[in-house]
Design a protein around this motif. Structure first.
Motif, PDB file in Angstrom:
ATOM      1  N   UNK A  62      25.058  67.217  33.028  1.00 22.15           N
ATOM      2  CA  UNK A  62      25.219  67.317  34.473  1.00 22.15           C
ATOM      3  C   UNK A  62      26.661  67.049  34.873  1.00 22.15           C
ATOM      4  N   UNK A  63      27.318  66.071  34.240  1.00 27.54           N
ATOM      5  CA  UNK A  63      28.712  65.777  34.539  1.00 27.54           C
ATOM      6  C   UNK A  63      29.605  66.934  34.128  1.00 27.54           C
ATOM      7  N   UNK A  64      29.290  67.568  32.997  1.00 27.19           N
ATOM      8  CA  UNK A  64      30.077  68.714  32.556  1.00 27.19           C
ATOM      9  C   UNK A  64      29.984  69.852  33.567  1.00 27.19           C
ATOM     10  N   UNK A  65      28.778  70.079  34.103  1.00 29.22           N
ATOM     11  CA  UNK A  65      28.617  71.116  35.121  1.00 29.22           C
ATOM     12  C   UNK A  65      29.395  70.766  36.388  1.00 29.22           C
ATOM     13  N   UNK A  80      29.452  62.918  41.830  1.00 25.69           N
ATOM     14  CA  UNK A  80      28.099  63.107  42.346  1.00 25.69           C
ATOM     15  C   UNK A  80      27.362  61.781  42.168  1.00 25.69           C
ATOM     16  N   UNK A  81      26.666  61.266  43.179  1.00 29.12           N
ATOM     17  CA  UNK A  81      25.998  59.955  43.054  1.00 29.12           C
ATOM     18  C   UNK A  81      24.902  59.975  41.998  1.00 29.12           C
ATOM     19  N   UNK A 245      22.013  68.330  47.075  1.00 22.74           N
ATOM     20  CA  UNK A 245      23.319  68.202  46.438  1.00 22.74           C
ATOM     21  C   UNK A 245      24.197  67.305  47.289  1.00 22.74           C
ATOM     22  N   UNK A 246      25.135  66.624  46.632  1.00 27.12           N
ATOM     23  CA  UNK A 246      26.042  65.703  47.336  1.00 27.12           C
ATOM     24  C   UNK A 246      27.240  65.495  46.411  1.00 27.12           C
ATOM     25  N   UNK A 247      28.298  66.262  46.638  1.00 24.33           N
ATOM     26  CA  UNK A 247      29.485  66.199  45.786  1.00 24.33           C
ATOM     27  C   UNK A 247      30.670  65.789  46.645  1.00 24.33           C
TER      28      UNK A 247
END
Length: 256
Positions: A62-65, A80-81, A245-247
């Motif tokens: 997920x972090x890579x994405x 992202x939280x 989503x929350x970036x």
């Protein structure tokens, strides 16, 4: 931190042996000793669970994405939280008190006397969703005057932060019925807390983006203490709002 060093391994092994001895003798402990050790055991279990959740392969993917997302030129930080990346325990709260915390980053603020609210984490079922989880806030007969979710940003959001930066929030909010939603950036530096309020444009089906230009506030870069974002819901009664989503990211203003 050097987790593979001899000294670090020795400290962890010594702590594990000590807790193993405590567990073996737990049946013979007095009531006072049990009460004094339980908070330590709960704190240790919480830290271990958090480590296991963060280091799961799915979280790394997920972090890579997230790192591969198309963000503004010059972006030097994105986040992202955790409530969108890993499961929470407990996964929700019913009839929450004002100021009740879910996980370690989300706080629900309200003045609804009947507490007719449910906040819960759910898997993201949409095929196009990048985040593994979403969060849904269900509001029944709301009788209060304010309702907001506060999301604490990590400490590294403040590293190198300056008035030359623009903070950007990209969300995917899906209410059952249209309602005004605002995002407020809050920065505490020394005795002062500065805030920037923006209304989120809920028209259209795509992600919603708001930006906070820090040139508009007097920021003491040397005394930064805390930074967080509020999602503020106006007239939320008989509604359900999903956060898919929350970036949060930051980049320098174009003229720098």
């Amino acid at each position: 931190m050097r987790p593979r060093s001899w000294l670090s391994r020795f400290r962890r092994e010594r702590g594990a042996r000590e807790w193993s001895r405590v567990a073996d003798g737990a049946a013979g402990l007095g009531a006072a000793d049990r009460r004094s050790l339980q908070p330590e055991a709960h704190a240790l279990r919480q830290d271990l669970n958090r480590f296991l959740q963060i280091t799961r392969p799915s979280v790394r993917l997920s972090q890579a994405a997230l790192d591969a997302l198309p963000l503004p030129a010059g972006t030097d930080w994105q986040w992202r939280p955790g409530f969108l990346s890993r499961p929470l325990s407990p996964s929700g709260m019913v009839s929450p008190e004002n100021g009740q915390v879910l996980g370690d980053q989300v706080t629900l603020w309200h003045d609804c006397a009947k507490r007719a609210l449910i906040l819960r984490q759910l898997p993201n079922a949409e095929v196009t969703a990048l985040a593994r989880y979403g969060m849904t806030l269900e509001v029944m007969g709301f009788t209060g005057g304010f309702l907001s979710l506060a999301v604490d940003l990590p400490a590294d959001a403040m590293h190198g932060l300056s008035p030359a930066h623009v903070l950007r929030l990209e969300t995917m909010l899906q209410p059952e019925r249209p309602l005004p939603i605002y995002a407020r950036l809050n920065i505490t530096h020394g005795p002062n807390t500065e805030g920037i309020l923006r209304e989120i444009d809920m028209r259209g089906a795509g992600p919603q983006v708001v930006e906070f230009d820090l040139a508009g506030i007097e920021l003491n870069e040397n005394r930064l203490e805390k930074i967080w974002l509020d999602l503020i819901f106006e007239k939320p009664q008989m509604n359900a709002i999903s956060i898919r989503e929350f970036i949060v990211s930051r980049h320098p203003r174009a003229n720098f």
